[in-house]
Scaffold this motif. Sequence first.
Motif, PDB file in Angstrom:
ATOM      1  N   PRO A  31      -7.282  -2.453  -3.034  1.00 16.41           N
ATOM      2  CA  PRO A  31      -6.137  -3.358  -3.048  1.00 16.41           C
ATOM      3  C   PRO A  31      -4.819  -2.583  -2.938  1.00 16.41           C
ATOM      4  O   PRO A  31      -4.724  -1.437  -3.395  1.00 16.41           O
ATOM      5  N   ASN A  32      -3.827  -3.214  -2.338  1.00 19.13           N
ATOM      6  CA  ASN A  32      -2.543  -2.550  -2.122  1.00 19.13           C
ATOM      7  C   ASN A  32      -1.922  -2.005  -3.406  1.00 19.13           C
ATOM      8  O   ASN A  32      -1.322  -0.931  -3.392  1.00 19.13           O
ATOM      9  N   ASP A 172      -2.186  -8.544  -0.644  1.00 19.56           N
ATOM     10  CA  ASP A 172      -3.322  -8.430   0.273  1.00 19.56           C
ATOM     11  C   ASP A 172      -3.735  -9.812   0.769  1.00 19.56           C
ATOM     12  O   ASP A 172      -3.656 -10.803   0.027  1.00 19.56           O
TER      13      ASP A 172
END
Length: 182
Positions: A31-32, A172
């Motif tokens: 995940p970002n 995301d």
Amino acid sequence: MTTFPVHTKESAPKGSQPALEQLQSAFGMIPNLIGAMSTSPVLINSLVGLFEKVHGGNFTEAQVQIVLLTDAVTNGSAWAVAFHTTLALKEGIDPADVQAIREGHLPKDATFAALSGLAKTMIEKRGRLNDEDIKRFLAAGFGKDHLLEVIAAVTASTITNYTGNITRPPLDAPFQAHAWED
């Protein structure tokens, strides 16, 4: 506005790469927020240690998600609210209970309400729970070990919530349907 890189396993500092591999295995992606967090090997490795304990402790995964979603809302972390909304729904938590937490209310499910209420109170009071706060949680059927375990979950989520609030990574695609604003 200060921007932070969203690292991949290849671009992250070497000290962060093993943690990214572990978290990618857990989530099926990086995940970002985790990519941004990996800018600091100290921070990402601290999270991994807590992550394993929180998700392998005495609470069900649904109960963990109740605590983490509550923490994200209480800390005003938009990225984390969207993320934990997605995971809570995936765990089969009633969408009405998820929405209640997103709106700052307690869920209807009594067990979830006890967890959510304790987590929110713990953050708002900065851990200074009074006897009534503790009695209310224990009366819901939890033990003293559960009470202390919530501290670990709040700590893990504080790391991600604060990181999200500071680094502001893009949300995301898998979590965009549950975007949230404080």
